[in-house]
Design a protein around this motif. Structure first.
Motif, mmCIF file in Angstrom:
data_model
loop_
_atom_site.group_PDB
_atom_site.id
_atom_site.type_symbol
_atom_site.label_atom_id
_atom_site.label_comp_id
_atom_site.label_asym_id
_atom_site.label_seq_id
_atom_site.Cartn_x
_atom_site.Cartn_y
_atom_site.Cartn_z
ATOM 1 N N LYS A 68 87.444 -4.004 26.981
ATOM 2 C CA LYS A 68 88.274 -2.983 26.333
ATOM 3 C C LYS A 68 88.537 -3.330 24.872
ATOM 4 O O LYS A 68 88.638 -2.438 24.033
ATOM 5 C CB LYS A 68 89.604 -2.802 27.063
ATOM 6 N N THR A 112 86.899 2.927 36.132
ATOM 7 C CA THR A 112 88.296 2.876 36.567
ATOM 8 C C THR A 112 88.979 1.613 36.074
ATOM 9 O O THR A 112 90.115 1.654 35.581
ATOM 10 C CB THR A 112 88.372 2.969 38.098
ATOM 11 N N ALA A 133 89.685 1.898 32.386
ATOM 12 C CA ALA A 133 90.837 2.765 32.139
ATOM 13 C C ALA A 133 92.143 2.042 32.465
ATOM 14 O O ALA A 133 93.125 2.142 31.709
ATOM 15 C CB ALA A 133 90.716 4.043 32.972
ATOM 16 N N ALA A 180 95.109 1.218 29.756
ATOM 17 C CA ALA A 180 96.454 1.735 29.988
ATOM 18 C C ALA A 180 97.521 0.668 29.733
ATOM 19 O O ALA A 180 98.662 1.004 29.409
ATOM 20 C CB ALA A 180 96.572 2.262 31.417
ATOM 21 N N VAL A 210 95.288 6.314 27.949
ATOM 22 C CA VAL A 210 93.937 6.623 28.389
ATOM 23 C C VAL A 210 93.931 7.769 29.386
ATOM 24 O O VAL A 210 94.823 7.890 30.234
ATOM 25 C CB VAL A 210 93.260 5.365 28.992
ATOM 26 N N LEU A 236 91.359 9.195 32.188
ATOM 27 C CA LEU A 236 90.151 8.934 32.965
ATOM 28 C C LEU A 236 89.653 10.253 33.535
ATOM 29 O O LEU A 236 90.353 10.900 34.316
ATOM 30 C CB LEU A 236 90.454 7.939 34.086
ATOM 31 N N LEU A 240 98.402 6.066 31.792
ATOM 32 C CA LEU A 240 97.179 6.457 32.501
ATOM 33 C C LEU A 240 97.301 7.870 33.051
ATOM 34 O O LEU A 240 98.221 8.172 33.821
ATOM 35 C CB LEU A 240 96.881 5.493 33.654
ATOM 36 N N VAL A 258 94.711 11.190 34.696
ATOM 37 C CA VAL A 258 93.429 11.431 35.374
ATOM 38 C C VAL A 258 93.120 12.924 35.340
ATOM 39 O O VAL A 258 93.990 13.758 35.632
ATOM 40 C CB VAL A 258 93.470 10.935 36.839
ATOM 41 N N ARG A 271 94.892 8.134 21.990
ATOM 42 C CA ARG A 271 94.456 8.385 23.357
ATOM 43 C C ARG A 271 92.950 8.201 23.467
ATOM 44 O O ARG A 271 92.182 8.805 22.734
ATOM 45 C CB ARG A 271 94.844 9.797 23.796
ATOM 46 N N ILE A 289 87.945 8.222 28.946
ATOM 47 C CA ILE A 289 86.864 7.535 29.658
ATOM 48 C C ILE A 289 86.250 8.513 30.643
ATOM 49 O O ILE A 289 86.940 9.054 31.509
ATOM 50 C CB ILE A 289 87.381 6.295 30.422
ATOM 51 N N ASP A 326 83.744 9.091 33.724
ATOM 52 C CA ASP A 326 82.920 8.532 34.795
ATOM 53 C C ASP A 326 81.882 9.594 35.134
ATOM 54 O O ASP A 326 82.180 10.590 35.793
ATOM 55 C CB ASP A 326 83.781 8.199 36.013
#
Length: 249
Positions: free
Chosen positions: A38, A76, A79, A83, A90, A92, A138, A140, A173, A176, A178
């Motif tokens: 990171k 994950t 992230a 965080a 972040v 995700l 964090l 999502v 911010r 990320i 996936d």
């Protein structure tokens, strides 16, 4: 852009069982490895932002050449590591639209819309799809409903608009993604056009050189592609996770 503050609890027991970073848990070798990863990612993001003044500097794509090489594990954990930063937060994003797994990895459930729904439906605001978690810093964004035209939606002009909205007013911010494996689904190549960095996860004793070279070619729109070597049992430095290499264009 701000997101909902209705926090959803992360299943820390599930993370521990999967051998992942546990927020608030003890410092582990894995945590130290992702601190190294990171730090390089954040350093490069700030460098790109200062040089190019582009919002893509805040976006990082995580993928692999083929399935089962550890991309969701790495995305994950990265992230979760970001965080914990004092000056960063972040988001995700589960961009593996055909086989999403971020929510299940974190022990989250959602019946609401996700990124693909925001791309497909002009009445859905992407910020309303984002889930806050009980891990400070964090958020999502679920994948959303499956679509047979996910690549076409990603290649539309709306993708840039939505991605810009996700970091509007939030210069610290990171996002990320996936994504699906680069050689089995096209979204990774499409998303590579919108990110400042891409991380390709390769698995020791599994990922072949030709598969890696093909994946790197598909991600060539991204100006900065790095590799994470996953699943190693030995490192000359004594690290247990693996090594981190850089490919810059």
């Amino acid at each position: 852009m701000s997101f909902s503050r209705n926090r959803h609890p992360i299943d820390r027991q599930r993370l521990q069982e999967k051998g992942m970073i546990v927020p608030g848990g003890p410092t582990t070798a894995l945590l130290e490895e992702f601190r190294i990863v990171k730090r390089e990612v954040l350093r490069k993001a700030r460098e790109n932002e200062q040089r190019d003044h582009a919002t893509s500097a805040q976006r990082v794509l995580v993928c692999s050449p083929l399935p089962d090489e550890g991309k969701t594990f790495c995305a994950t954990n990265l992230a979760l590591a970001i965080a914990a930063e004092k000056d960063s937060e972040v988001l995700l994003v589960d961009a593996d639209f055909a086989k999403p797994s971020v929510l299940s990895t974190l022990g989250l459930t959602s019946t609401g819309p996700g990124m693909m729904d925001a791309l497909a439906n002009p009445n859905i605001k992407v910020q309303d799809c984002v889930l806050a978690t009980d891990v400070p810093g964090l958020w999502v964004l679920p994948a959303g409903n499956q679509s047979s035209t996910d690549s076409e939606f990603l290649s539309s002009n709306k993708t840039k608009t939505i991605l810009d909205q996700l970091t509007a007013g939030a210069p610290h911010r990171m996002i990320i993604f996936d994504s699906p494996p680069a050689l089995v689904a096209s979204p990774a190549a499409e998303l590579a056009k919108h990110v400042g960095q891409a991380i390709v996860v390769v698995r020791a004793d599994k990922t072949g050189q030709s598969a890696l070279e093909d994946a790197l070619s598909l991600l060539s729109h991204c100006p900065d592609v790095k590799l994470i070597l996953n699943g190693t049992n030995f490192s000359p430095s004594g690290r247990r996770f693996g090594s981190y290499y850089g490919y810059g264009s």
